[in-house]
Design an enzyme around this catalytic site. Sequence first.
Site, PDB file in Angstrom:
ATOM      1  N   TYR A  36      -3.452  46.665  48.871  1.00  0.00           N
ATOM      2  CA  TYR A  36      -3.624  48.110  49.025  1.00  0.00           C
ATOM      3  C   TYR A  36      -4.771  48.427  49.972  1.00  0.00           C
ATOM      4  O   TYR A  36      -4.651  49.294  50.852  1.00  0.00           O
ATOM      5  CB  TYR A  36      -3.884  48.733  47.660  1.00  0.00           C
ATOM      6  CG  TYR A  36      -4.106  50.220  47.663  1.00  0.00           C
ATOM      7  CD1 TYR A  36      -3.029  51.099  47.721  1.00  0.00           C
ATOM      8  CD2 TYR A  36      -5.387  50.753  47.592  1.00  0.00           C
ATOM      9  CE1 TYR A  36      -3.228  52.473  47.718  1.00  0.00           C
ATOM     10  CE2 TYR A  36      -5.603  52.122  47.588  1.00  0.00           C
ATOM     11  CZ  TYR A  36      -4.520  52.977  47.646  1.00  0.00           C
ATOM     12  OH  TYR A  36      -4.729  54.343  47.645  1.00  0.00           O
ATOM     13  N   TRP A  64     -10.896  47.970  28.135  1.00  0.00           N
ATOM     14  CA  TRP A  64     -10.756  46.702  28.837  1.00  0.00           C
ATOM     15  C   TRP A  64     -11.981  46.430  29.691  1.00  0.00           C
ATOM     16  O   TRP A  64     -12.428  47.289  30.450  1.00  0.00           O
ATOM     17  CB  TRP A  64      -9.500  46.710  29.699  1.00  0.00           C
ATOM     18  CG  TRP A  64      -8.225  46.731  28.893  1.00  0.00           C
ATOM     19  CD1 TRP A  64      -8.091  46.447  27.565  1.00  0.00           C
ATOM     20  CD2 TRP A  64      -6.923  47.051  29.365  1.00  0.00           C
ATOM     21  NE1 TRP A  64      -6.791  46.570  27.173  1.00  0.00           N
ATOM     22  CE2 TRP A  64      -6.043  46.933  28.252  1.00  0.00           C
ATOM     23  CE3 TRP A  64      -6.401  47.431  30.604  1.00  0.00           C
ATOM     24  CZ2 TRP A  64      -4.683  47.194  28.361  1.00  0.00           C
ATOM     25  CZ3 TRP A  64      -5.036  47.680  30.700  1.00  0.00           C
ATOM     26  CH2 TRP A  64      -4.192  47.561  29.593  1.00  0.00           C
TER      27      TRP A  64
END
Length: 347
Positions: free
Chosen positions: A145, A210
Site C-alpha cells: 500500500y 491487540w
Amino acid sequence: MTEAAGPVAKRILVTGGTGLVGNAIKKVVADGEGQPDEEWIFVSSRDADLTSAAETKALFEQHKPTHVIHLAAMVGGLFKNIRYNLDFWRRNIHINDNVLHSAYEMGVQKVVSCLSTCIFPDKTTYPIDESMIHNGPPHSSNFGYSYAKRMIDIQNRGYFEQHGCRFTAVIPTNVFGPDDNFNIEDGHVLPGLIHKVYLAKQTGSALTIWGTGKPRRQFIYSLGWVPLQWEGWGTTATLQEPSAPPQDLARLFLWVLREYDEVEPIILSVGEEEEVSIREAAEAIVEAMDFRGELVFDTSKADGQFKKTASNAKLRRYLPSFQFTPFRQAVKETCTWFTTNYANARK
C-alpha cells in the site's frame, strides 16, 4: 450528485465518494459550503471498476470533470495489510494510474489525491515532513500500500513536468469519524476499537486490545461540526470568529482543491503535541462509551510501526488559525454515531 444552482464552471468528480472522507465532503457541500458554480459528483465502485482502464476512461467521458478529488483505494488495517501486501500494491497501482491518466486525457484542471503517512520511511527522524517521503523503505507491514501511494507523488511530478498538469496530493494522518469501516479484523485501529468496546459492553466481557498499546498516532477527524465560510475560488478561507471553530479534514480538502496550488504534497494533521498512544485512544473510547469492564492487552499481536509523528508546519504556514475538533470530543461524536447507526454501519 449535487447540482449547481447556476451555470456550472467546475464539475468536481470524487472517486471513493461513498467512503469515510467522501461522505464527509458530501455532507459539508450539502450543508452549504459548495459554491454556486460547482457541480459535485460522488462515485463509488458501483459506478466503475477503477482497476480497469476502459471503465475509468468511460467514467471520465460520462461526467467530463474539470476537477477531481481522488479518494478511491483498496484500504485496510494493519493485519489485512500484512496478509495482502501484493494485492494492495497491484490494485492501488492500477487505480491510481487509470485515474490520473484519464484526468490527463480529459484535460482535468486539477486533481487532489489522498496519500497516507504510512508512505514515509520506517527508519527516519521525527517529525516527518513533506520532503522526506522517498528517503527510505516504508514499514514492512504495509509496504504494498505504501509504495503504491508513494507513486502518486511520482506521477504528479511527471504529469506536471511533461504536460503542465496541476495534480497534487494530501497526506492525512489517521482519519476517523462517521461512515468509517468499523470492521474489527480488517479496519483501522480507532473504528475497530470502537466496535470492540461496543461489543464488550453488550456482552459484559473484557476489552481485548491487540498489541501493547504503546504505538503512537496522530488522529484527524473527518468532519467537524461548525461550517466554514468561503469567499470563493482563488481567495483564502475566511474564518468566522477570532477563535476559529473546528473544521477538520473534509473542509481541508475543499481548501486544497480551491486554494492550494503546489504540486508538492501537503500533510493534513493535528500538531505533534496531539499524538496519542493506542492505549490512550482506547481509554478515550472507553470513557465516551461508558465502558466499565477490564482492559486486556494481547501482546502476541503485532504493534506495527511504533510511531510516524508528522509535522503540520506547512499547513500552519497557509492556515495559521485553523483549529481541529478536540480528540476526545471527536471520539465521543464518532462513538455516538456508531451506536445510533449500528445496524447500518460498515462493520
